[in-house]
Design an enzyme around this catalytic site. Sequence first.
Site, PDB file in Angstrom:
ATOM      1  N   TYR A   1     -57.009  -4.119  21.719  1.00  0.00           N
ATOM      2  CA  TYR A   1     -56.118  -3.178  22.401  1.00  0.00           C
ATOM      3  C   TYR A   1     -54.905  -2.842  21.542  1.00  0.00           C
ATOM      4  CZ  TYR A   1     -52.705  -6.837  23.566  1.00  0.00           C
ATOM      5  OH  TYR A   1     -51.755  -7.816  23.486  1.00  0.00           O
TER       6      TYR A   1
ATOM      7  N   HIS B   1     -74.250 -13.737  23.652  1.00  0.00           N
ATOM      8  CA  HIS B   1     -73.119 -13.833  22.726  1.00  0.00           C
ATOM      9  C   HIS B   1     -73.311 -12.961  21.485  1.00  0.00           C
ATOM     10  CE1 HIS B   1     -72.135 -17.216  25.242  1.00  0.00           C
ATOM     11  NE2 HIS B   1     -71.020 -17.458  24.560  1.00  0.00           N
TER      12      HIS B   1
ATOM     13  N   LYS C   1     -55.627  -8.185  17.528  1.00  0.00           N
ATOM     14  CA  LYS C   1     -55.012  -7.834  18.820  1.00  0.00           C
ATOM     15  C   LYS C   1     -56.130  -7.785  19.866  1.00  0.00           C
ATOM     16  CE  LYS C   1     -51.168  -5.137  20.631  1.00  0.00           C
ATOM     17  NZ  LYS C   1     -50.346  -6.246  21.107  1.00  0.00           N
TER      18      LYS C   1
HETATM   19  C1  LIG Z   1     -48.749 -12.089  20.549  1.00  0.00           C
HETATM   20  C2  LIG Z   1     -47.879 -10.940  20.150  1.00  0.00           C
HETATM   21  N1  LIG Z   1     -47.116 -11.055  19.059  1.00  0.00           N
HETATM   22  C3  LIG Z   1     -46.303 -10.054  18.651  1.00  0.00           C
HETATM   23  C4  LIG Z   1     -46.202  -8.870  19.390  1.00  0.00           C
HETATM   24  C5  LIG Z   1     -45.275  -7.774  18.917  1.00  0.00           C
HETATM   25  O1  LIG Z   1     -46.026  -6.709  18.385  1.00  0.00           O
HETATM   26  P1  LIG Z   1     -45.514  -5.206  18.404  1.00  0.00           P
HETATM   27  O2  LIG Z   1     -44.234  -5.164  17.615  1.00  0.00           O
HETATM   28  O3  LIG Z   1     -46.601  -4.430  17.745  1.00  0.00           O
HETATM   29  O4  LIG Z   1     -45.320  -4.823  19.851  1.00  0.00           O
HETATM   30  C6  LIG Z   1     -46.985  -8.707  20.528  1.00  0.00           C
HETATM   31  C7  LIG Z   1     -46.895  -7.460  21.301  1.00  0.00           C
HETATM   32  O5  LIG Z   1     -47.333  -7.341  22.398  1.00  0.00           O
HETATM   33  C8  LIG Z   1     -47.847  -9.764  20.929  1.00  0.00           C
HETATM   34  O6  LIG Z   1     -48.612  -9.659  22.025  1.00  0.00           O
END
Ligand SMILES: Cc1ncc(COP(=O)(O)O)c(C=O)c1O
Length: 298
Positions: free
Chosen positions: A40, A113, A158
């Site tokens: 995402y 899986h 992500k």
């Molecule tokens: C685990 C994690 N780390 C860091 C971030 C910060 O990322 P960004 O600056 O792209 O929002 C997020 C953002 O949701 C996150 O979920």
Amino acid sequence: MHSTTTIPDTLCYLNGQYQPLCEAKVSVLDRGFIFGDGIYEVVPVYAQKLFRFDQHLARLGRSLAKVRIENPLSHEQWLERSRKLIAALHEHGGATDQLVYIQVTRGVAMRDHVMPTGIAPTVFMMASPMKAASGEQRHHGVACISARDFRWERGDIKSISLLGNVLARQMSADRDAVETIMFRDGFLTEASASNVWVVHEGALLGPPKSEHVLEGIRVDLMKELCEECGIGYNLRPIPEADVASADELLLSSATKEVLPVTTLDGDSVGHGALRGKPGPVYARLYEAYQKAKRLQSI
Ligand SMILES: Cc1ncc(COP(=O)(O)O)c(C=O)c1O
């Protein structure tokens, strides 16, 4: 008050169609639902314009490649769909500062899986009003707690599999704190939904880019803002003791922008007259961030 349990009828995008969010449905066999097999993005929107969109789309591409899902749309298509959802939400409720959420899962197949071949990814997008930090949070700073980083070792992806982050975030929610700052083997990684920064002798320090930390879009943005402000910037391993003794402690994320942390596990952050208060590096970065929002949104 905003409720997260009432689903609004604002427009969303699902697999080629625009429809009310409260009516959108996916199969129970979607691998996102069965395995959390998807990725995402969350893109901030100011005055109806996308901020750092190219960087967010580049990370989307990297996340997709890492989990071997083909990018289902072109840059232009992502942009066009994002803009349509932003305009629709604005017309619907008047919000001009928003978040565009993008999710791509591997698609629908019988449960196995092993990655199936020849299926179409599920593409979902929605825009929602941005819940920005309050004036009080900016004025006083926020409270955080710390914890061991018990999540998996691929924080760089992500992934929509966010159970570890959900459990970590709830630990802080249970203690009326805004984030859980995590340490792996005694070194700072990140917080449940934010990157974490330490100010030491006037310079901004963050952990190195690695598979344990999401490369937040604000990681490179902070470098640019530091250069602009004449603030030192360095990514290097940060032991727990350096966090405890920081002059300032900051969070960054799409919604928090840059936010000062003034207590950690109940102890005030910082030294001398500034102890427990937002510091000067925060103030300069916040101001530079506001300027970047005005100049860089498209
Ligand atoms: C685990 C994690 N780390 C860091 C971030 C910060 O990322 P960004 O600056 O792209 O929002 C997020 C953002 O949701 C996150 O979920």
